[in-house]
Enzyme design. Structure first.
Site, short mmCIF file in Angstrom:
data_model
loop_
_atom_site.label_atom_id
_atom_site.label_comp_id
_atom_site.label_asym_id
_atom_site.label_seq_id
_atom_site.Cartn_x
_atom_site.Cartn_y
_atom_site.Cartn_z
N ASP A 164 0.87 -1.18 0.00
CA ASP A 164 0.00 0.00 0.00
C ASP A 164 0.90 1.23 0.00
OD1 ASP A 164 -1.75 2.05 0.50
OD2 ASP A 164 -2.40 1.32 2.47
N ASP A 218 -17.86 3.88 0.72
CA ASP A 218 -16.61 3.49 1.36
C ASP A 218 -16.94 2.93 2.74
OD1 ASP A 218 -13.81 3.50 2.19
OD2 ASP A 218 -13.47 4.94 0.59
N ASP A 258 -10.57 -3.66 -1.00
CA ASP A 258 -9.47 -2.70 -0.85
C ASP A 258 -8.45 -3.29 0.13
OD1 ASP A 258 -8.14 -0.32 -1.17
OD2 ASP A 258 -9.43 0.83 0.16
N ARG A 283 -7.70 -3.70 -5.23
CA ARG A 283 -6.53 -2.83 -5.31
C ARG A 283 -5.29 -3.69 -5.55
NH1 ARG A 283 -5.32 1.40 -0.63
NH2 ARG A 283 -4.22 -0.36 0.27
N ASP A 288 -4.40 5.18 -4.85
CA ASP A 288 -4.54 6.54 -4.32
C ASP A 288 -3.61 7.50 -5.03
OD1 ASP A 288 -6.32 5.33 -2.67
OD2 ASP A 288 -5.04 5.35 -0.89
N HIS A 343 -13.31 9.59 -7.79
CA HIS A 343 -13.15 9.24 -6.38
C HIS A 343 -12.31 10.33 -5.71
CE1 HIS A 343 -12.93 6.96 -2.78
NE2 HIS A 343 -11.73 6.42 -2.95
#
Ligand SMILES: *[C@@H]1O[C@H](CO)[C@@H](O)[C@H](O)[C@H]1NC(C)=O
Ligand SMILES: *[C@@H]1O[C@H](CO)[C@@H](O)[C@H](O)[C@H]1NC(C)=O
Ligand SMILES: *[C@@H]1O[C@H](CO)[C@@H](O)[C@H](O)[C@H]1NC(C)=O
Ligand SMILES: *[C@@H]1O[C@H](CO)[C@@H](O)[C@H](O)[C@H]1NC(C)=O
Ligand SMILES: *[C@@H]1O[C@H](CO)[C@@H](O)[C@H](O)[C@H]1NC(C)=O
Ligand SMILES: *[C@@H]1O[C@H](CO)[C@@H](O)[C@H](O)[C@H]1NC(C)=O
Ligand SMILES: *[C@@H]1O[C@H](CO)[C@@H](O)[C@H](O)[C@H]1NC(C)=O
Ligand SMILES: *[C@@H]1O[C@H](CO)[C@@H](O)[C@H](O)[C@H]1NC(C)=O
Ligand SMILES: *[C@@H]1O[C@H](CO)[C@@H](O)[C@H](O)[C@H]1NC(C)=O
Length: 827
Positions: free
Chosen positions: A193, A320, A434, A495, A511, A569
């Site tokens: 991440d 979310d 996610d 993701r 992101d 988003h």
């Protein structure tokens, strides 16, 4: 004043950059720092006497590909871990035509391919039509055995390649850059991440697909390292030829080699091994509105109403983590989502769908049914001492589902059933998995699992780290299929992704940040993924972090409308940026871009169908269709949708023109998709004027582009007639394809219920005829409008629009049905 400004700039640039204290570079990871400058020398001796050469593997996918070879190198009595689940079934084997053994080599023949195992110095060389294309080098081969893991290294060279591609996922150019020691770090391939990722970096990100292609004139080849451990890959681009040096943390040296010889071939060879996406339900190809987070059911109602009132098409709204009770997945927040069934019914009444977030970590709380049941049944990942692994997730202390455990997989799938997930209906049409790298909030381990956590059967996470997300989406996919008794195609956004994830889920580039450079990087990243079989890709429109300017948002919408997955988003606490919150001046170009997306829905749907048949990418870099034009090998801010639509991202503020490459040669024209009679020949770089209203989009001469009139949702467009735009070539012909089915179910696959047509235009005749003659075509197709573009003797385009045929019959009254070709005569 000066000081203050300086200070502000400093703060801004340090907020939006990855934290290099958290994420380790090569010098802080032993695997990379200790092996990177490995000396070339022979460490192993090959004994050919008594050697047995297994047959060649043949992938079992939709269409067997023979030019796939495997190489496995292991210690005797090796205990290296071999992964499952990445391949789409076991490949079948075919016999070699011939094997010739001598004291110094073994030559293995099959068709026009040859592989040679050279004893000294050890190497394995691969030839296609006697051209040397791939060399597995022996002089950088090392196999180590340590207590907890089994690292290895090897080198590969591509003597014909001018560039290498692949090793997804990095926020980098499509053509891999040279990473020589002393320069940038090798490409790190590990699911992580990566918060605030930077442009043009080799740092590891959410996805990890260990595939590399080499491409040069008339020659494309590649390899897939069938291994899910952390990897670092050093790239060296030479004048001619390119090398990759692989440093793998663990697992098996299990290679598949693809011998091309074209980009189309290598992509098909790879996808025949790891599979293809099934057709997405059509609503997922429409526009998705997302925000972290729409915090209550009233917001959902309002956003949809405002989109409708302001004439913006939309198919799905996303929730979310706030939709859950205390961040416990498979529950609803009782305060703010007190009546989810009414919310879902209201969405359904306007043909819209809901997608909600669901992660792989579970709140450590007695009384939370998922936690209690998983703990009781031993479904969580473990520490070395056998205790349940815990760390920080969204709800605080959490544990992680061990998807390697077949029973845990089964249990997790069952959570998606209507009876287990209260207050859900088919309108909750998709799930967003996610944080499945698996991400944690523990900064000591680069925000991911430490090395010493364990899965079912005592398997170290080290051996399967990169495929944890794949295992989750496999279980989610099964759950959603079971939920609707196998009748509806599920939609999952993931993701983390790995080789094979494409069979279950779409992905997005994570992101990103509201800066112009993130527009073009989304093209580069999605093009790379498309070459690696992972076609359903998109980027957060507008940028997840930071606030986009109005112009940036417009440009992002215009580019994002040409990526397979199309979703806005934004971060928690960011300013609202639904398209209707802006002035009419700003809304206009956004609305046009969205409508152009909906207009081209038949193109998208047909390409996704063709992907299921061939493995071909949906969006393609120019090199895919123009593999002999070395000027296009590094172009990654332009894409071709299918074969016929050329798109250029505009990624600078305030520009009045952009430099765009038109391929194909001087006899090929590219005609404006806005049908405004502008066009360019395929002669290379041209400065194309742009306004804020639109980005450059061109149709290829010789193609037929099927479109529909855009409506408020894809569902509303279902019965609309088709518009065929035919850009006739110099022989006055054009061709295309069109695919139609019920848009939602698996009947296209289970009972061949679909219509798949070839479209042909010859001057004043347009013919629709079925491609598969075995089946009756099941769907009636109406062509309401035909547009033809021809170039007159002076090279000027002439556009004609037909709504009636030569006999004066309205085109909408003529339909294609059954098996008989439909011939439309225009003159
Ligand atoms: C690696 O990261 C450390 C810690 O951030 C830093 O001090 C060092 O300079 C970096 N090394 C390279 C080669 O970038
Ligand atoms: C491999 O295992 C067999 C059977 O356990 C044993 O006889 C042999 O010595 C082992 N070979 C090596 C190289 O360890
Ligand atoms: C590629 O192949 C074509 C057809 O065989 C040939 O004409 C051309 O010269 C080749 N190009 C290069 C750069 O080798
Ligand atoms: C409900 O929504 C409001 C407004 O967004 C928010 O302040 C509140 O914390 C939410 N309640 C829960 C339980 O999430
Ligand atoms: C559904 O729509 C009705 C009618 O507009 C409205 O009264 C109700 O509040 C809506 N339900 C939800 C959960 O938004
Ligand atoms: C974070 O990771 C470290 C190292 O694995 C571990 O010792 C620590 O307990 C973790 N922190 C939390 C809050 O779980
Ligand atoms: C789901 O609904 C049933 C019936 O109302 C209830 O017994 C159960 O506790 C609910 N489950 C959850 C997780 O809320
Ligand atoms: C699935 O099949 C079962 C048994 O035939 C039936 O009871 C159930 O309603 C079906 N569910 C759906 C969503 O179609
Ligand atoms: C036109 O037809 C000729 C003869 O069949 C063919 O060689 C040529 O490639 C065609 N041109 C185009 C643009 O298709």
């Amino acid at each position: 004043m000066v000081y203050k400004l300086f200070f502000l700039l400093l703060v801004i640039s340090s907020v939006y950059a990855a934290d290099h204290e958290v994420y380790r570079n090569c010098s802080r990871v032993d695997l990379c720092s200790q092996n990177r400058e490995l000396e070339r020398q022979e460490r192993y001796k090959v004994i050919l006497e008594g050697a047995v050469f297994a047959q060649e593997w043949q992938a079992s996918g939709y269409k067997p590909q023979t030019a796939v070879k495997t190489v496995q190198i292991e210690e005797t009595n090796s205990s290296r871990y071999h992964i499952n689940d990445a391949l789409d079934g076991e490949p079948t084997v075919v016999n070699f035509d011939d094997v010739q053994l001598s004291l110094t080599s073994a030559e293995i023949y099959l068709g026009n391919n040859k592989a040679v195992v050279n004893v000294s110095p050890f190497s394995i060389t691969f030839y296609t039509d006697d051209v040397l294309t791939v060399v597995v080098e022996g002089d950088r081969l090392t196999l180590q055995k340590e207590e907890l893991h089994t690292p290895f290294t090897f080198g590969v060279s591509f003597p014909q390649a001018l560039h290498l591609y692949g090793l997804h996922e990095h926020a980098d150019h499509l053509a891999l850059q040279t990473t020589a020691p002393g320069g940038v770090d090798p490409y790190r391939v590990k699911t992580i991440d990566l918060n605030n990722y930077e442009l043009y970096s080799t740092m590891a990100m959410y996805g990890a697909i260990p595939v590399i292609y080499g491409h040069g004139f008339n020659s494309t080849s590649g390899l897939f390292l069938h291994n899910a451990a952390e990897l670092w890959v050093e790239i060296t681009n030479n004048e001619v030829g390119a090398d990759a040096f692989f440093m793998a943390d663990s697992g098996a040296l299990d290679l598949f080699i693809f011998l091309g010889p074209s980009p189309v071939d290598v992509v098909r060879q790879y996808t025949s091994l790891t599979g293809v996406a099934h057709l997405p339900p059509i609503w997922t190809l429409g526009y998705h509105q997302c925000r972290w987070g729409y915090a209550d059911q009233q917001d959902v109602q309002t956003v949809i109403a405002e989109m409708d009132a302001n004439d913006f098409p939309i198919d799905a709204i996303w929730l979310d983590i706030q939709h859950t009770q205390e961040m416990k997945f498979f529950t609803w927040n009782s305060e703010n989502f007190s009546d989810p069934v009414s919310m879902l019914q209201n969405l359904s009444s306007t043909n819209r769908y809901l997608v909600v977030l669901s992660d792989c970590h579970f709140k450590k709380q007695e009384g939370y049914f998922v936690y209690d049941e998983s703990l009781a049944n031993d479904y969580f990942m473990k520490n070395l001492d056998g205790t349940v692994y815990e760390d920080e997730g969204w709800p605080g202390p959490s544990s992680w589902m061990d998807y390697l455990n077949p029973e845990a997989q089964e249990y997790y799938s069952s959570l998606y059933l209507y009876e287990n997930w209260n207050d859900t209906t088919p309108t909750l049409g998709g799930v967003w998995n996610d944080m499945n790298e698996g991400a944690t909030f523990n900064f000591t381990n680069e925000r991911t699992f430490p090395y010493d956590v364990y899965h079912y059967g005592g398997v170290s996470n080290r051996d399967i780290h990169n495929m944890y997300g794949l295992l989750q989406v496999k279980a989610t996919h099964k759950g959603l299929i079971d939920r609707d008794n196998g009748t509806l195609r599920p939609f999952i956004l993931t993701r983390a992704h790995f080789a094979g994830s494409q069979r279950y889920a779409a992905f997005w580039t994570g992101d990103n940040t509201a800066q112009f450079g993130f527009i073009s990087i989304s093209f580069s990243m999605c093009l790379n993924a498309n070459l690696l079989g992972t076609v359903f890709c998109g980027a957060d429109i507008g940028g997840f972090f930071d606030e986009p300017t109005e112009e940036l948002l417009q440009r992002f919408f215009q580019a994002g409308a040409w990526l397979p997955f199309f979703r806005e988003h934004s971060n928690l606490g960011s300013e609202r940026r639904e398209p209707y919150v802006f002035s009419e001046e700003v809304q206009g170009p956004i609305r046009d871009a969205m409508k152009m997306r909906y207009e081209h829905l038949p193109v998208w749907y047909t390409l996704f169908y063709e992907h299921t048949r061939t493995g071909d990418p949906v969006i393609r870099p120019l090199l895919y269709h123009y593999p002999d034009d070395s000027d296009v090998f590094e172009i990654d801010d332009q894409l071709i949708l299918g074969r016929d639509i050329l798109v250029k991202a505009v990624d600078e503020a305030g520009v009045e023109s952009v430099r765009m490459y038109f391929p194909g040669g001087e006899d090929l024209m590219w005609y404006s998709a806005y049908l405004d009679d502008t066009f360019y020949p395929g002669t290379g770089w041209i400065d194309v004027p742009v306004t804020i209203d639109r980005i450059p989009v061109y149709y290829r001469q010789g193609g037929i582009v099927p479109t529909k009139v855009p409506e408020a949702s894809t569902t509303a467009m279902k019965d609309g007639f088709y518009v065929l735009t035919c850009v006739l070539d110099n022989n006055h012909t054009a061709t295309g394809t069109l695919y139609v089915d019920d848009t939602l179910s698996f009947e296209y696959k289970d009972s061949q219920k679909y219509s798949y047509l070839s479209l042909e235009a010859l001057e004043y005749d347009v013919v629709l005829s079925p491609i598969d003659d075995s089946e009756d075509e099941d769907f009636d197709i109406f062509v309401g409008v035909i547009v033809t573009i021809t170039f007159d003797d002076d090279g000027k385009p002439v556009k004609r629009i037909y709504t009636h045929d030569v006999d004066g019959v309205p085109l909408v009254e003529k339909k294609f049905q059954g098996k008989e070709p439909l011939v439309i005569k225009l003159k």
